[in-house]
Motif scaffolding. Structure first.
Motif, PDB file in Angstrom:
ATOM      1  N   PRO A  54       0.774  -1.236   0.000  1.00  0.00           N
ATOM      2  CA  PRO A  54       0.000   0.000   0.000  1.00  0.00           C
ATOM      3  C   PRO A  54       0.807   1.289   0.000  1.00  0.00           C
ATOM      4  O   PRO A  54       0.241   2.359   0.210  1.00  0.00           O
ATOM      5  CB  PRO A  54      -0.785  -0.115   1.302  1.00  0.00           C
ATOM      6  N   LEU A  55       2.124   1.242  -0.212  1.00  0.00           N
ATOM      7  CA  LEU A  55       2.898   2.481  -0.227  1.00  0.00           C
ATOM      8  C   LEU A  55       2.514   3.339  -1.419  1.00  0.00           C
ATOM      9  O   LEU A  55       2.312   2.823  -2.523  1.00  0.00           O
ATOM     10  CB  LEU A  55       4.397   2.184  -0.283  1.00  0.00           C
ATOM     11  N   THR A  56       2.467   4.641  -1.204  1.00  0.00           N
ATOM     12  CA  THR A  56       2.247   5.587  -2.294  1.00  0.00           C
ATOM     13  C   THR A  56       3.400   6.581  -2.406  1.00  0.00           C
ATOM     14  O   THR A  56       3.297   7.584  -3.097  1.00  0.00           O
ATOM     15  CB  THR A  56       0.937   6.364  -2.088  1.00  0.00           C
ATOM     16  N   GLY A  57       4.489   6.297  -1.723  1.00  0.00           N
ATOM     17  CA  GLY A  57       5.642   7.182  -1.781  1.00  0.00           C
ATOM     18  C   GLY A  57       6.765   6.646  -0.924  1.00  0.00           C
ATOM     19  O   GLY A  57       6.727   5.514  -0.426  1.00  0.00           O
ATOM     20  N   LEU A  73       3.916  -0.054   9.223  1.00  0.00           N
ATOM     21  CA  LEU A  73       3.753   1.369   9.025  1.00  0.00           C
ATOM     22  C   LEU A  73       3.131   1.968  10.274  1.00  0.00           C
ATOM     23  O   LEU A  73       2.636   1.256  11.161  1.00  0.00           O
ATOM     24  CB  LEU A  73       2.880   1.628   7.802  1.00  0.00           C
ATOM     25  N   ALA A  74       3.135   3.289  10.349  1.00  0.00           N
ATOM     26  CA  ALA A  74       2.614   3.953  11.542  1.00  0.00           C
ATOM     27  C   ALA A  74       1.154   3.622  11.800  1.00  0.00           C
ATOM     28  O   ALA A  74       0.691   3.656  12.948  1.00  0.00           O
ATOM     29  CB  ALA A  74       2.814   5.467  11.415  1.00  0.00           C
ATOM     30  N   ASP A  75       0.379   3.277  10.759  1.00  0.00           N
ATOM     31  CA  ASP A  75      -1.037   2.942  10.945  1.00  0.00           C
ATOM     32  C   ASP A  75      -1.247   1.469  11.293  1.00  0.00           C
ATOM     33  O   ASP A  75      -2.385   1.016  11.408  1.00  0.00           O
ATOM     34  CB  ASP A  75      -1.853   3.322   9.712  1.00  0.00           C
ATOM     35  N   GLY A  76      -0.149   0.722  11.446  1.00  0.00           N
ATOM     36  CA  GLY A  76      -0.253  -0.676  11.836  1.00  0.00           C
ATOM     37  C   GLY A  76      -0.160  -1.672  10.697  1.00  0.00           C
ATOM     38  O   GLY A  76      -0.083  -2.881  10.934  1.00  0.00           O
ATOM     39  N   THR A  77      -0.144  -1.216   9.452  1.00  0.00           N
ATOM     40  CA  THR A  77      -0.065  -2.129   8.310  1.00  0.00           C
ATOM     41  C   THR A  77       1.300  -2.809   8.274  1.00  0.00           C
ATOM     42  O   THR A  77       2.336  -2.157   8.401  1.00  0.00           O
ATOM     43  CB  THR A  77      -0.289  -1.366   6.996  1.00  0.00           C
ATOM     44  N   LEU A  78       1.291  -4.100   8.066  1.00  0.00           N
ATOM     45  CA  LEU A  78       2.538  -4.865   7.993  1.00  0.00           C
ATOM     46  C   LEU A  78       3.353  -4.431   6.782  1.00  0.00           C
ATOM     47  O   LEU A  78       2.874  -4.449   5.648  1.00  0.00           O
ATOM     48  CB  LEU A  78       2.212  -6.361   7.899  1.00  0.00           C
ATOM     49  N   TRP A  79       4.597  -4.053   7.006  1.00  0.00           N
ATOM     50  CA  TRP A  79       5.534  -3.703   5.930  1.00  0.00           C
ATOM     51  C   TRP A  79       6.949  -3.796   6.494  1.00  0.00           C
ATOM     52  O   TRP A  79       7.348  -2.991   7.340  1.00  0.00           O
ATOM     53  CB  TRP A  79       5.264  -2.302   5.380  1.00  0.00           C
TER      54      TRP A  79
END
Length: 576
Positions: A54-57, A73-79
């Motif tokens: 889901p990265l956009t940048g 990510l800061a919103d909790g999404t695994l990355w």
């Protein structure tokens, strides 16, 4: 940066169209520009086409810190992998002040704009320790971070204008959306992906064939053709090998597509990252084998990661990542069965045959036959066509040492000796001649010295690639620049570093050009050995002290080494 909170969400690409694209083009003349490095361009490509969804940048500070620390990510999404844009302080200041940065390819063509960038200074050692588990520079990603990264990271959304242009294998370069559509058109409801950065031999064929059978679906061979590990076989050769392999798969359920990924060789984290990327390409399953994305051994001679650490990490997130791992042990050839089997299924007393990467390189170097049990004859033929025996390969001899050490004298004599033997074109890249014809605008700052050696390394790599011999004789005082030159050359052939170790005292006594006297008088600034350091090579192929060896003896030592290496044939002793 915009993100989607779940990996089950829609594929995200960053390409603008219509009025939004027209409006962005108007801004291009108003913003500062950055020519992207090869790694940055690979990352931008996969951000823009949705492979990194889901990265956009590029990651901003909050997302970066969260990914480094928690693999989210800061919103909790695994990355699991930080995708960052490293720049100089000057570029960062200009981009933030202007509210945007035009990102261009190697030819200076704008491919995207980094919108409303924010800047922050990363702790690179902390990143290395947490992401790769080490600060050992033998790890290629750690070496990149600690030795070549710029000091500032820029985060922000990517507004994509043009896809980076690829001239090679265009028929095989499908975007995630194109692959998803192709799978749907062919009715492939279940697809298992195989990641590779090496040629595929019969062990890989058996592993992938069995994986497709196990899931009752199709197979995606998805090799990396961006940046891999230094010294890997070039992707042109590898892709031809993959194409030769395709007819051996049963039915018409195997797809070959290329991935423009810049690998980090990050082991477990990288395996999880690879799985998410293949999920974005429409795959339902992903093969994780032994030592997935392992970078080899540390400075202590130990593997950076355990053989199945990657499988263990991916399995921890099985319910979250939206793609099923297909774990496989190493496949080996069992002589008594005349077939391949997982190594953990070999019975006591059975004979296992294998060929290591080192052994394969030896066979190619010597022009020896590659066993039929190991690879298909079509694949062997492709490898032999691109990698002729050592005696027919190009190579580079790279002399380094203080001014007056004798580099140019030995290099000239070596060039003449090689020309007398014949068989290859020989080019001398002497430090003074390069300064005159290739780097006349450069000074003697560390940055300019590094750039000068980089140019020499690039020219030498092109000569080596095309079967010639490059004899280089710069001072090359910095270990980092010598390593960079080595890596450029070794992508195509041998690199022989020779430290002309003649002492500073002897060099000053000679001082044929009067340079040391001028440096001692303060009339020459940043002079190597006097007011600027010389970093002594730790592990050169040879050391030669011209205070104890004649020119003839020194040249003969180099020739003897080249004969032992196999790049030239043995002849009667050469007098230079």
């Amino acid at each position: 940066m915009r993100t989607y909170s779940a990996h089950g969400g829609p594929l995200v690409d960053c390409y603008l169209v219509g009025a939004a694209l027209d409006a962005l083009r108007v801004r291009l003349t108003e913003l500062p520009r950055l020519d992207l490095s090869p790694r940055q361009l690979c990352d931008l490509d996969l951000i823009a086409n949705g492979a990194f969804s889901p990265l956009t940048g590029f990651l901003g500070e909050a997302d970066y810190n969260s990914v480094v620390t928690n693999m989210r990510l800061a919103d909790g999404t695994l990355w699991p992998m930080p995708i960052t844009l490293d720049v100089s302080e000057a570029v960062a200041e200009q981009a933030v002040a202007a509210g945007g940065l035009v990102l261009t390819d190697a030819e200076g063509v704008p491919v995207a704009v980094l919108d409303r960038p924010t800047a922050f200074r990363p702790d690179l050692r902390r990143e290395a320790e947490l992401v790769f588990g080490t600060v050992d520079a033998k790890h290629p990603a750690v070496a990149f971070l600690l030795e070549r990264s710029k000091p500032v990271y820029l985060g922000g959304d990517v507004l994509a204008i043009n896809a980076p242009l690829h001239y090679d294998f265009r028929r095989l370069r499908q975007t995630p959306r194109q692959l998803q559509d192709a799978f749907a058109e062919q009715g492939f409801a279940r697809v298992v992906a195989f990641q590779t950065r090496n040629p595929m031999h019969k062990a890989h064929f058996e592993l992938t064939r069995r994986a497709a059978e196990a899931i009752g679906g199709a197979l995606l061979i998805h090799p990396v053709v961006g940046l891999t590990k230094p010294g890997d076989i070039d992707h042109y050769t590898r892709v031809r090998c993959y194409e030769q392999l395709l007819p051996h798969y049963p039915g018409h359920r195997t797809v070959l597509s290329l991935l423009n990924l810049a690998m980090r060789m990050g082991g477990p984290r990288e395996a999880l990252w690879h799985a998410l990327i293949r999920k974005n390409h429409g795959c339902t399953h992903f093969i994780v084998g032994r030592d997935h994305a392992g970078p080899g051994s540390s400075s202590a001679g130990q593997p950076f990661y355990g053989p199945y650490d990657a499988q263990h990490l991916v399995s921890q997130f099985a319910d979250e990542i939206g793609i099923t791992m297909v774990p496989f042990a190493e496949m080996v050839y069992v002589e008594e069965r005349q077939d391949y089997a997982p190594i953990d299924e070999v019975k006591p007393g059975e004979t296992v045959l294998n060929i290591s990467g080192t052994e394969m390189r030896r066979l190619l170097m010597e022009g020896a036959a590659i066993p039929a049990w190991f690879t298909f004859p079509e694949v062997a033929a492709e490898l032999q066509r691109t990698h002729p025996p050592r005696a027919h390969q190009g190579f580079t001899v790279f002399f380094t040492g203080l001014s007056g050490a004798g580099k140019s004298t030995i290099a000239n004599a070596l060039m003449v000796s090689l020309l007398e033997r014949g068989g290859r074109a020989v080019t001398l890249l002497d430090g003074d001649l390069v300064r005159k014809h290739l780097s006349s605008e450069l000074g003697f700052s560390r940055e300019h010295r590094m750039l000068n050696v980089s140019r020499i390394g690039f020219v030498a790599s092109e000569i080596t690639k095309n079967g010639g011999v490059a004899v280089c004789a710069p001072i090359a005082p910095y270990a980092e620049s010598r390593l960079a030159a080595r890596q450029m050359v070794e992508a195509y052939g041998p690199f022989v570093e020779i430290h002309v170790s003649t002492s500073l005292e002897v060099c000053e006594q000679r001082d044929r050009k009067g340079l040391y006297a001028l440096a001692r008088a303060g009339k020459i600034q940043s002079f190597t050995g006097i007011s600027d350091p010389y970093e002594v090579p730790e592990n050169p192929e040879l050391r030669i002290d011209t205070a104890t060896l004649t020119q003839t003896e020194a040249v003969q030592r180099v020739l003897d080494y080249l004969v032992a290496l196999g790049v030239i044939a043995a002849e009667a002793e050469v007098t230079a």
